[in-house]
Design an enzyme around this catalytic site. Structure first.
Site, short mmCIF file in Angstrom:
data_model
loop_
_atom_site.label_atom_id
_atom_site.label_comp_id
_atom_site.label_asym_id
_atom_site.label_seq_id
_atom_site.Cartn_x
_atom_site.Cartn_y
_atom_site.Cartn_z
N ASP A 178 -78.81 43.19 -3.24
CA ASP A 178 -78.77 44.29 -4.19
C ASP A 178 -77.36 44.89 -4.29
O ASP A 178 -77.18 46.08 -4.10
CB ASP A 178 -79.80 45.35 -3.73
CG ASP A 178 -79.85 46.56 -4.63
OD1 ASP A 178 -79.81 46.39 -5.86
OD2 ASP A 178 -79.92 47.69 -4.09
N ASN A 410 -78.52 41.09 7.46
CA ASN A 410 -79.27 42.18 6.87
C ASN A 410 -80.54 41.62 6.25
O ASN A 410 -80.49 40.74 5.37
CB ASN A 410 -78.46 42.88 5.78
CG ASN A 410 -79.23 44.04 5.15
OD1 ASN A 410 -79.48 45.03 5.83
ND2 ASN A 410 -79.64 43.91 3.90
N GLU A 411 -81.66 42.09 6.73
CA GLU A 411 -82.94 41.84 6.08
C GLU A 411 -83.25 40.37 5.86
O GLU A 411 -83.57 39.96 4.75
CB GLU A 411 -83.03 42.60 4.77
CG GLU A 411 -82.85 44.08 4.97
CD GLU A 411 -83.14 44.89 3.72
OE1 GLU A 411 -83.26 44.28 2.65
OE2 GLU A 411 -83.24 46.11 3.84
N TYR A 468 -88.02 52.35 3.89
CA TYR A 468 -88.04 53.14 2.66
C TYR A 468 -89.39 53.81 2.44
O TYR A 468 -89.86 53.91 1.31
CB TYR A 468 -87.65 52.23 1.48
CG TYR A 468 -86.15 51.94 1.50
CD1 TYR A 468 -85.26 52.84 0.95
CD2 TYR A 468 -85.66 50.81 2.12
CE1 TYR A 468 -83.89 52.61 0.99
CE2 TYR A 468 -84.29 50.57 2.17
CZ TYR A 468 -83.41 51.48 1.62
OH TYR A 468 -82.06 51.27 1.66
N GLU A 503 -80.99 52.07 7.34
CA GLU A 503 -81.12 52.41 5.92
C GLU A 503 -82.37 53.23 5.73
O GLU A 503 -83.43 52.89 6.29
CB GLU A 503 -81.27 51.14 5.04
CG GLU A 503 -80.02 50.37 4.83
CD GLU A 503 -80.19 49.18 3.87
OE1 GLU A 503 -81.10 49.23 3.00
OE2 GLU A 503 -79.44 48.21 4.02
C1 GCB Z 1 -82.31 47.41 1.16
C2 GCB Z 1 -81.06 46.61 1.22
C3 GCB Z 1 -79.93 47.18 0.42
C4 GCB Z 1 -80.48 47.74 -0.89
C5 GCB Z 1 -81.47 48.83 -0.57
C6 GCB Z 1 -82.08 49.44 -1.85
O1 GCB Z 1 -83.20 47.30 1.95
O2 GCB Z 1 -80.62 46.33 2.52
O3 GCB Z 1 -78.98 46.20 0.20
O4 GCB Z 1 -79.46 48.23 -1.73
O5 GCB Z 1 -82.52 48.28 0.18
O6 GCB Z 1 -81.57 50.44 -2.30
O7 GCB Z 1 -83.04 48.88 -2.35
#
Ligand code: GCB
Length: 597
Positions: A178, A410-411, A468, A503
């Site tokens: 992203d 990452n992820e 998130y 994050e």
């Molecule tokens: C994530 C990613 C990051 C994205 C973010 C998002 O989990 O690691 O690269 O920008 O989410 O804002 O969706």
């Protein structure tokens, strides 16, 4: 690989900042490397080519693009060895000198160089051509989906017109990540010289014996020669000396490098006629129980993930932007960031060493293993590329006191093929530890997945979670988000590991306000962090909070993105949102050390 430096033994000459440039396609005309480009346009270096022109052809380009400049090696250089060095070219580069291939480099975020000595003297104004390929697929880091892979995986939409149009689309990059797939010569390019016998590498590993700082060093030279090393303090006073390619320097009553209090010593290495100087800090990092200790004290990460991203430079190295960002990190009372999702330009690490900012240094392995039946974890070529990139990153960044932890990825997909993923990452984890003379802690950043099935994350030295709750899931419901976070943290409590959020965040349109907070408004972003931070505060093994993201940043177009990702605490041009003020106040009250005793 050492960063070039000018001193009394070495010279550095920066190459011109505006090159000739021409877009190509899935191939480029081989005549272009022998002659001036047929239809060149000016392009600044370093910088992304995508953001320097006012047409979609540059922004959305797919495939090769070609840069050219004239290279003159001054006669004064001819008594020394001469090197041509690139700080980073995204994602793949082929370099030609007067039509001859000097070499190729894969991977967009680490330096590479070619020795020119055997080719000297060169005619004045030799033609230097750099062909750059921005294509990504399942074998590259970062990971993308090539048009052929996308076609093979295509599931008909059920609407004939869409399926026909999909099949006819011009090829384009489909990132499995992203952030905008910026490309070009992203970091400085220079000629530099060394004496004939020269210092190839220096590793300095600090430790502490009571109040005495120990610097274990190792110097590699291109030929057998005497080596001597001196250390000066910030006042320029020599405080330790040693001879030989390996040894230990003892600093009585050492000044420590610490977050917010960055004391730097200068190490000077002399070998034959060569000399190399680097700034080092005396500081230790270790994981003990559920804490990460810096200089023996439990550290609390306050910060964010960042991006190298700005309006005109794109992902190009930008000292002005970096100096400002470091200042804004201080303004926020933050102490750390992760180089999400790739190693940053070397210049930023130097600034952070000086500023006392802590870095989690990440390999550009983003988007690995998703939707590929686990083949990424079985393919030796993917592993080999990942391992080499990791080793190159550690080789480049090992001496920075600011770097306290390596991030392997990452992820990556970790819960779909749990055993394969664990075995794959375990080898990398071991490799990181043995490649780093300081054996810093190692992590891999995990994505909202089934953390109970994921067998990898729990094996890392620090558990780093991107979560998130309240945004992509349980959207807008902060009660439920806090509940979910607490349920997960209760599970992690039983793993007896240090855990941090690397994050969490909410897209927020600067200037959008509401009396009753809702998704995308500034009040919601503040409420989101306030509520989730209150949960984090309840868990003693949570050792840090890194918001996503420091600033808004560019992404590809898509229905989830309005002019990019808007989860920044700052806008892309670094204006603070309300959440920046919220964190500034919160972090003023959260100490760097001993927050959760
Ligand atoms: C994530 C990613 C990051 C994205 C973010 C998002 O989990 O690691 O690269 O920008 O989410 O804002 O969706």
């Amino acid at each position: 690989m050492l960063k070039p430096e000018a001193n009394k033994a070495r010279t550095v000459l920066s190459l011109p900042s505006v090159w000739d440039f021409q877009l190509a396609g899935e191939t480029f005309d081989s005549a272009w490397v022998r002659h001036p480009l047929p239809d060149p346009t000016p392009m600044a270096v370093p910088g992304s080519y995508n953001s320097q022109k006012a047409t979609a052809a540059y922004r959305d380009h797919y495939g090769w693009a070609v840069y050219q400049t004239r290279l003159t090696v001054p006669s004064a250089f001819l008594t020394q060895r001469v090197w041509l060095r690139f700080g980073g070219v995204t994602h793949r580069a082929q370099v030609f000198l007067n039509g001859e291939l000097l070499g190729e480099h894969r991977g967009g975020f680490l330096p590479f160089e070619f020795e020119l000595t055997a080719r000297l003297p060169l005619p004045e104004g030799a033609l230097l051509t750099v062909a750059v390929d921005n294509r990504i697929d399942f074998t590259t880091l970062p990971v993308g989906t090539s048009p052929a892979e996308a076609q093979a995986a295509y599931q008909p939409s059920g609407v004939p017109s869409i399926d026909v149009a999909e099949a006819r689309r011009a090829p384009f990059n489909r990132p499995n990540f992203d952030f905008f797939n910026f490309a070009g010569i992203h970091r400085p390019v220079c000629l530099y010289t060394t004496p004939q016998t020269y210092i190839q590498d220096v590793a300095v590993t600090p430790s502490l014996d009571g109040t005495t700082g120990l610097l274990r060093y190792s110097v590699t030279t291109s030929g057998a020669t005497a080596v001597s090393v001196t250390v000066q303090d910030q006042a320029g006073v020599i405080c330790a000396k040693a001879t030989g390619p390996n040894g230990v320097l003892r600093l009585q009553n050492a000044h420590l490098w610490a977050p917010g209090k960055p004391y730097l010593y200068q190490v000077t290495v002399t070998a034959a006629a060569d000399r190399y100087q680097l700034a080092v800090g005396v500081r230790t990092v270790q994981v003990s129980g559920t804490k990460l200790l810096i200089n023996g004290e439990p550290f609390y990460f306050k910060g964010f993930g960042k991006h190298e991203d700005a309006a005109v430079h794109g992902r190009g190295e930008d000292d002005c932007q970096n100096v400002l960002d470091v200042d804004l990190i201080h303004w926020l009372n933050a102490n750390s960031f992760r180089t999400s999702h790739y190693p940053y330009a070397e210049e930023m690490y130097d600034l952070c060493d000086r500023a006392g900012i802590v870095i989690i240094d990440e390999v550009p392995a983003v988007g690995l293993g998703w939707g590929q039946d686990g083949r990424a974890y079985r393919d030796p070529a993917i592993y080999a590329n990942h391992a080499k990139t990791l080793q190159d990153m550690i080789a480049r960044d090992k001496n920075h006191p600011s770097v306290v932890m390596w991030s392997l990825a990452n992820e990556a997909a970790l819960d779909q093929h749990p055993t394969l993923a664990r075995d794959y990452f375990h080898r990398l984890y071991e490799l990181a530890h043995v490649s780093d003379p300081a054996s810093r802690p190692v992590t891999g950043v995990s994505y909202p997945n089934d953390y109970q099935k994921d067998l990898t994350t729990r094996t890392m030295d620090v558990v780093c979670l991107n979560r998130y709750y309240g945004w992509y899931n349980l959207s807008g419901d902060l009660d439920a988000a806090c509940d979910a976070l607490a349920v997960e943290l209760d599970w992690w409590a039983a793993q007896h590991k240090p855990v941090m959020l690397t994050e969490y965040g909410a897209d927020t349109i600067a200037g959008l306000h509401n009396v009753v907070p809702g998704m995308f408004d500034e009040e919601f972003q503040v409420a989101y962090y306030r509520r989730l931070n209150a949960v984090l505060d309840r868990y003693p093994f949570v050792i840090g909070e890194q918001a996503w993201n420091f600033a808004d940043f560019a992404t590809i177009q898509g229905t989830l993105r309005v002019d990019g990702n808007k989860k920044g605490l700052f806008t892309r041009d670094r204006r603070p949102k309300m959440a920046a003020h919220y964190f500034k106040d919160r972090w003023a009250a959260v100490p760097d050390f001993g927050y959760k005793r």
